[in-house]
Write an enzyme that holds these catalytic residues in place. Structure first.
Site, PDB file in Angstrom:
ATOM      1  N   ALA A  63     -37.283   8.065 -57.774  1.00  0.00           N
ATOM      2  CA  ALA A  63     -37.517   6.849 -58.499  1.00  0.00           C
ATOM      3  C   ALA A  63     -38.393   7.162 -59.601  1.00  0.00           C
ATOM      4  O   ALA A  63     -38.912   8.195 -59.666  1.00  0.00           O
ATOM      5  CB  ALA A  63     -38.213   5.901 -57.402  1.00  0.00           C
ATOM      6  N   LYS A  64     -38.342   6.390 -60.353  1.00  0.00           N
ATOM      7  CA  LYS A  64     -39.206   6.397 -61.607  1.00  0.00           C
ATOM      8  C   LYS A  64     -40.625   6.971 -61.158  1.00  0.00           C
ATOM      9  O   LYS A  64     -41.311   7.754 -61.805  1.00  0.00           O
ATOM     10  CB  LYS A  64     -39.248   5.277 -62.393  1.00  0.00           C
ATOM     11  CG  LYS A  64     -38.199   5.274 -63.643  1.00  0.00           C
ATOM     12  CD  LYS A  64     -38.196   3.889 -64.475  1.00  0.00           C
ATOM     13  CE  LYS A  64     -37.369   3.164 -63.782  1.00  0.00           C
ATOM     14  NZ  LYS A  64     -37.708   1.771 -63.324  1.00  0.00           N
TER      15      LYS A  64
END
Ligand code: GLU
Length: 284
Positions: free
Chosen positions: A245-246
């Site tokens: 995920a970011k």
């Protein structure tokens, strides 16, 4: 049958490698049998969607060499269709307004057994007069009365091209929201209405949405919409098996592009399972 697939990102941030894998698989599933690959921008969340992310998504796909067919569909232009679907469900008595705040829900969920995912049903039990009075004056979401909906639809199944037939168990997810206080439709409602509208025959998306498919199957039954076949692919992880995920540093496609990475070559590597160092893709 020629497959119609779609890539349906939400423009709330930049795409990363996991999105690229999803887009490639969806694109290739359509191209494998001469079908169509569609692009849908899921921008009903007005507070989080950004036009600059839309532009970035289009650029990322072009850079990877993934051409989509026809016009891009924007969910923000489809609100009337979602409103009509909501009315159908309301008329069948399957929705109820929910006045709870996030804080109230969180509090009622912090039970001794630890948090559970499903809404406890607080607003389902409000008496009709009180409900009508609150409806007139208070902000509200619309939730599905899941037990009633499941009883009305009867037993349902859907097919995953990889995992086979699967009995839908939407009850496990409780009375999910179909129209939010701050958005006229939820992801679940919009995706079901639009997959039917676009004639999508094969939904290819990440395994994180597998449970959502149980809800989607139910909504298709209640709204008399066709059920596509599904393919949920494993999610890209880091070397320790953590989902990308970011927030844990997944490189964005925009950054790779800016670094001069060759998009089509990267797409070929991802197809062949050759992942950049530090990434893993569990088998299905
Ligand atoms: N818009 C969703 C997302 O970005 C995906 C929707 C779908 O593939 O069904 O996570």
């Amino acid at each position: 049958m020629n497959a119609v697939t779609r890539f349906a990102p939400s423009p709330t941030g930049k795409l990363h490698l996991g999105h690229a894998i999803s887009a490639i698989r969806s694109h290739d599933r359509a191209r494998a049998d001469g079908g169509h690959f569609l692009l849908r921008i899921e921008d009903i969340d007005g507070t989080r969607s950004r036009p600059e992310h839309v532009a970035g998504i289009l650029e990322d796909l072009r850079w990877l060499g993934l051409a989509w067919d026809g016009e891009v569909l924007f969910q923000s232009a489809r609100l009337a269709a979602y409103a009509a679907a909501l009315e159908t469900l309301k008329a069948r008595g399957l929705l109820y307004p929910c006045f709870c705040t996030r804080a109230e829900i969180a509090q009622s969920l912090s039970a001794p057994h630890g948090p559970i995912a499903a809404y406890p049903g607080t607003c389902r039990h409000i008496d009709p007069d009180r409900r009508a009075a609150r409806l007139a004056g208070e902000e509200h979401a619309w939730r599905i009365d899941m037990a009633a909906a499941v009883a009305s639809a009867g037993p349902l199944a859907w097919t995953d091209e990889i995992a086979g037939s699967h009995r839908a168990d939407p009850l496990a997810q409780g009375d999910v929201v179909l129209a939010r206080k701050d958005a006229p439709a939820s992801y679940h409602l919009a995706v079901v209405v639009d997959d039917a509208h676009q004639g999508v025959t094969h939904v290819v998306r990440g395994a994180d949405l597998r449970a959502a498919t149980d809800i989607h199957r139910l909504l298709q039954a209640l709204l008399a919409l066709p059920t596509p076949s599904y393919r949920h692919h494993p999610l890209l992880t880091d070397a320790d098996g953590q989902r990308l995920a970011k927030r844990n540093g997944a490189p964005t496609l925009a950054a790779l592009r800016a670094d001069g990475v060759d998009g089509p070559a990267l797409a070929e590597d991802l197809r062949a399972g050759r992942l950049p160092i530090g990434f893993a893709l569990p088998s299905a």
